[in-house]
Design a protein around this motif. Structure first.
Motif, PDB file in Angstrom:
ATOM      1  N   LYS A 197      17.501  -0.495  -0.010  1.00  0.00           N
ATOM      2  CA  LYS A 197      17.335  -0.840   1.397  1.00  0.00           C
ATOM      3  C   LYS A 197      16.567  -2.152   1.517  1.00  0.00           C
ATOM      4  O   LYS A 197      15.509  -2.320   0.914  1.00  0.00           O
ATOM      5  CB  LYS A 197      16.596   0.277   2.136  1.00  0.00           C
ATOM      6  N   ARG A 198      17.104  -3.058   2.326  1.00  0.00           N
ATOM      7  CA  ARG A 198      16.500  -4.376   2.489  1.00  0.00           C
ATOM      8  C   ARG A 198      15.657  -4.461   3.753  1.00  0.00           C
ATOM      9  O   ARG A 198      15.593  -5.485   4.416  1.00  0.00           O
ATOM     10  CB  ARG A 198      17.593  -5.451   2.523  1.00  0.00           C
ATOM     11  N   THR A 199      15.013  -3.366   4.080  1.00  0.00           N
ATOM     12  CA  THR A 199      14.165  -3.288   5.267  1.00  0.00           C
ATOM     13  C   THR A 199      13.030  -4.301   5.197  1.00  0.00           C
ATOM     14  O   THR A 199      12.398  -4.483   4.152  1.00  0.00           O
ATOM     15  CB  THR A 199      13.562  -1.871   5.386  1.00  0.00           C
ATOM     16  N   ASN A 200      12.744  -4.965   6.316  1.00  0.00           N
ATOM     17  CA  ASN A 200      11.582  -5.854   6.371  1.00  0.00           C
ATOM     18  C   ASN A 200      10.295  -5.039   6.226  1.00  0.00           C
ATOM     19  O   ASN A 200      10.202  -3.928   6.761  1.00  0.00           O
ATOM     20  CB  ASN A 200      11.545  -6.603   7.705  1.00  0.00           C
ATOM     21  N   VAL A 201       9.320  -5.592   5.516  1.00  0.00           N
ATOM     22  CA  VAL A 201       8.045  -4.892   5.305  1.00  0.00           C
ATOM     23  C   VAL A 201       6.887  -5.851   5.545  1.00  0.00           C
ATOM     24  O   VAL A 201       6.871  -6.962   5.006  1.00  0.00           O
ATOM     25  CB  VAL A 201       7.947  -4.320   3.867  1.00  0.00           C
ATOM     26  N   ILE A 202       5.946  -5.399   6.376  1.00  0.00           N
ATOM     27  CA  ILE A 202       4.681  -6.117   6.545  1.00  0.00           C
ATOM     28  C   ILE A 202       3.572  -5.201   6.046  1.00  0.00           C
ATOM     29  O   ILE A 202       3.417  -4.086   6.542  1.00  0.00           O
ATOM     30  CB  ILE A 202       4.423  -6.496   8.010  1.00  0.00           C
ATOM     31  N   ILE A 203       2.842  -5.654   5.042  1.00  0.00           N
ATOM     32  CA  ILE A 203       1.740  -4.865   4.511  1.00  0.00           C
ATOM     33  C   ILE A 203       0.519  -5.056   5.410  1.00  0.00           C
ATOM     34  O   ILE A 203       0.111  -6.173   5.701  1.00  0.00           O
ATOM     35  CB  ILE A 203       1.416  -5.274   3.063  1.00  0.00           C
ATOM     36  N   LEU A 204      -0.052  -3.931   5.848  1.00  0.00           N
ATOM     37  CA  LEU A 204      -1.265  -3.939   6.662  1.00  0.00           C
ATOM     38  C   LEU A 204      -2.320  -3.173   5.889  1.00  0.00           C
ATOM     39  O   LEU A 204      -2.220  -1.954   5.734  1.00  0.00           O
ATOM     40  CB  LEU A 204      -1.023  -3.253   8.017  1.00  0.00           C
ATOM     41  N   SER A 205      -3.319  -3.866   5.376  1.00  0.00           N
ATOM     42  CA  SER A 205      -4.284  -3.164   4.542  1.00  0.00           C
ATOM     43  C   SER A 205      -5.646  -3.835   4.544  1.00  0.00           C
ATOM     44  O   SER A 205      -5.753  -5.056   4.568  1.00  0.00           O
ATOM     45  CB  SER A 205      -3.771  -3.073   3.108  1.00  0.00           C
ATOM     46  N   ALA A 206      -6.685  -2.984   4.498  1.00  0.00           N
ATOM     47  CA  ALA A 206      -8.053  -3.486   4.371  1.00  0.00           C
ATOM     48  C   ALA A 206      -8.328  -3.925   2.942  1.00  0.00           C
ATOM     49  O   ALA A 206      -9.301  -4.621   2.661  1.00  0.00           O
ATOM     50  CB  ALA A 206      -9.048  -2.404   4.782  1.00  0.00           C
ATOM     51  N   LYS A 207      -7.458  -3.511   2.031  1.00  0.00           N
ATOM     52  CA  LYS A 207      -7.618  -3.887   0.630  1.00  0.00           C
ATOM     53  C   LYS A 207      -7.050  -5.290   0.452  1.00  0.00           C
ATOM     54  O   LYS A 207      -5.900  -5.483   0.095  1.00  0.00           O
ATOM     55  CB  LYS A 207      -6.890  -2.884  -0.261  1.00  0.00           C
ATOM     56  N   ASP A 208      -7.900  -6.274   0.688  1.00  0.00           N
ATOM     57  CA  ASP A 208      -7.437  -7.661   0.825  1.00  0.00           C
ATOM     58  C   ASP A 208      -7.595  -8.455  -0.471  1.00  0.00           C
ATOM     59  O   ASP A 208      -8.024  -9.594  -0.461  1.00  0.00           O
ATOM     60  CB  ASP A 208      -8.209  -8.344   1.957  1.00  0.00           C
ATOM     61  N   SER A 209      -7.265  -7.825  -1.602  1.00  0.00           N
ATOM     62  CA  SER A 209      -7.389  -8.545  -2.863  1.00  0.00           C
ATOM     63  C   SER A 209      -6.155  -9.401  -3.105  1.00  0.00           C
ATOM     64  O   SER A 209      -5.051  -9.056  -2.692  1.00  0.00           O
ATOM     65  CB  SER A 209      -7.572  -7.564  -4.030  1.00  0.00           C
ATOM     66  N   LEU A 210      -6.334 -10.504  -3.768  1.00  0.00           N
ATOM     67  CA  LEU A 210      -5.229 -11.395  -4.086  1.00  0.00           C
ATOM     68  C   LEU A 210      -4.193 -10.682  -4.948  1.00  0.00           C
ATOM     69  O   LEU A 210      -2.986 -10.852  -4.758  1.00  0.00           O
ATOM     70  CB  LEU A 210      -5.753 -12.634  -4.811  1.00  0.00           C
ATOM     71  N   GLU A 211      -4.655  -9.836  -5.883  1.00  0.00           N
ATOM     72  CA  GLU A 211      -3.741  -9.137  -6.788  1.00  0.00           C
ATOM     73  C   GLU A 211      -2.772  -8.242  -6.014  1.00  0.00           C
ATOM     74  O   GLU A 211      -1.569  -8.235  -6.276  1.00  0.00           O
ATOM     75  CB  GLU A 211      -4.540  -8.294  -7.782  1.00  0.00           C
ATOM     76  N   ASP A 212      -3.303  -7.469  -5.049  1.00  0.00           N
ATOM     77  CA  ASP A 212      -2.444  -6.577  -4.260  1.00  0.00           C
ATOM     78  C   ASP A 212      -1.494  -7.368  -3.382  1.00  0.00           C
ATOM     79  O   ASP A 212      -0.333  -6.974  -3.195  1.00  0.00           O
ATOM     80  CB  ASP A 212      -3.292  -5.633  -3.398  1.00  0.00           C
ATOM     81  N   LYS A 213      -1.986  -8.459  -2.819  1.00  0.00           N
ATOM     82  CA  LYS A 213      -1.132  -9.292  -1.967  1.00  0.00           C
ATOM     83  C   LYS A 213       0.032  -9.857  -2.775  1.00  0.00           C
ATOM     84  O   LYS A 213       1.193  -9.786  -2.339  1.00  0.00           O
ATOM     85  CB  LYS A 213      -1.962 -10.425  -1.356  1.00  0.00           C
ATOM     86  N   VAL A 214      -0.268 -10.398  -3.948  1.00  0.00           N
ATOM     87  CA  VAL A 214       0.775 -10.979  -4.795  1.00  0.00           C
ATOM     88  C   VAL A 214       1.756  -9.909  -5.250  1.00  0.00           C
ATOM     89  O   VAL A 214       2.980 -10.108  -5.220  1.00  0.00           O
ATOM     90  CB  VAL A 214       0.145 -11.688  -6.013  1.00  0.00           C
ATOM     91  N   LYS A 215       1.245  -8.735  -5.642  1.00  0.00           N
ATOM     92  CA  LYS A 215       2.119  -7.656  -6.103  1.00  0.00           C
ATOM     93  C   LYS A 215       3.051  -7.191  -4.980  1.00  0.00           C
ATOM     94  O   LYS A 215       4.240  -6.969  -5.206  1.00  0.00           O
ATOM     95  CB  LYS A 215       1.288  -6.484  -6.617  1.00  0.00           C
ATOM     96  N   GLY A 216       2.500  -7.065  -3.768  1.00  0.00           N
ATOM     97  CA  GLY A 216       3.311  -6.645  -2.634  1.00  0.00           C
ATOM     98  C   GLY A 216       4.421  -7.626  -2.328  1.00  0.00           C
ATOM     99  O   GLY A 216       5.570  -7.244  -2.102  1.00  0.00           O
ATOM    100  N   LEU A 217       4.096  -8.900  -2.348  1.00  0.00           N
ATOM    101  CA  LEU A 217       5.105  -9.925  -2.087  1.00  0.00           C
ATOM    102  C   LEU A 217       6.142  -9.968  -3.207  1.00  0.00           C
ATOM    103  O   LEU A 217       7.335 -10.165  -2.954  1.00  0.00           O
ATOM    104  CB  LEU A 217       4.435 -11.285  -1.903  1.00  0.00           C
ATOM    105  N   ASP A 218       5.704  -9.768  -4.444  1.00  0.00           N
ATOM    106  CA  ASP A 218       6.635  -9.737  -5.569  1.00  0.00           C
ATOM    107  C   ASP A 218       7.595  -8.558  -5.471  1.00  0.00           C
ATOM    108  O   ASP A 218       8.751  -8.643  -5.904  1.00  0.00           O
ATOM    109  CB  ASP A 218       5.872  -9.652  -6.896  1.00  0.00           C
TER     110      ASP A 218
END
Length: 225
Positions: free
Chosen positions: A71-92
């Motif tokens: 499924k190619r659903t659009n996803v926006i991550i909303l999280s208080a866990k604002d680490s660069l690692e999680d952001k990069v992993k989510g985008l990847d």
């Protein structure tokens, strides 16, 4: 547009839901990982607002499951866990955007509108098919350059088909997208037929070139003959 909010904070989930519904989105909720997983398996969404830290799992794993389902659903991550690692992993993993908590609802609305313009309208502020023009930010319909008044569900149905010209749409899929999850549990689809009948009448009276054609036993197709 149909949105799923995956968020374990009850207050934040309810506030966000009410705010989105005021903007005329169709909104579903999931307070935990397993509920969200069942929903993405059973239903389709235009966008998922995804928290990373859930009581029974990690939102990034849910993003992986979504992609595994194809499924190619659009996803926006909303999280208080604002680490660069999680952001990069989510985008990847295929997330389209990342908005750290606490977020302003106005910014969330702006990002959603920008995302939908970019992914469904190539950045344009209007949708055109034949002599019909939709202005989603204003919920306005123009046919042959003249404004046409539609009720909310008539507009939502037209908008759904304007984004999918020529595509055969199953009536169950249409119902879930415009009215929300679990609509497939109703006894009949008379309410859909009534709205489509009225929409067809408005389009014909206004001289629209596209037509909403019924495909017997399956659904509908929006085409220009």
């Amino acid at each position: 547009m149909k949105i799923l909010i995956v968020e374990d904070d009850n207050d934040l989930r309810e506030i966000t839901t009410r705010s989105l519904e005021k903007e005329r989105y169709v909104v579903s909720q999931a307070p935990d990982y397993m509920t969200a997983l069942r929903k993405i398996e059973d239903y389709d969404y235009d966008c998922i607002l995804l928290d990373i830290m859930l009581p029974d799992g990690n939102g990034l794993d849910l993003l992986g499951e979504l992609r595994a389902l194809g499924k190619r659903t659009n996803v926006i991550i909303l999280s208080a866990k604002d680490s660069l690692e999680d952001k990069v992993k989510g985008l990847d993993l295929g997330a389209d955007d990342y908005l750290p908590k606490p977020y302003h609802l106005a910014e969330l609305h702006a990002r959603l509108k920008s995302l939908f313009r970019r992914n469904t309208r190539e950045g344009e502020h209007t949708i055109r098919y034949g002599n019909i023009e939709l202005v989603p930010d204003l919920f306005k319909v123009l046919i042959g350059g003249k404004e046409v008044e539609l009720n909310r569900k008539e507009y939502d149905i037209l908008s759904y088909f304007m984004l999918r010209p020529g595509r055969l749409v199953n009536k169950n899929t249409l119902a879930e997208s415009v009215w929300g999850d679990h609509i497939d549990q109703v006894d009949n689809f008379d309410f859909i037929y009534a709205q489509i009948k009225n929409l067809r009448r408005h389009l014909k009276e206004a001289g629209a070139t596209p037509e909403l054609k019924a495909v017997y036993g399956i659904g509908y197709k929006f085409v220009i003959e």
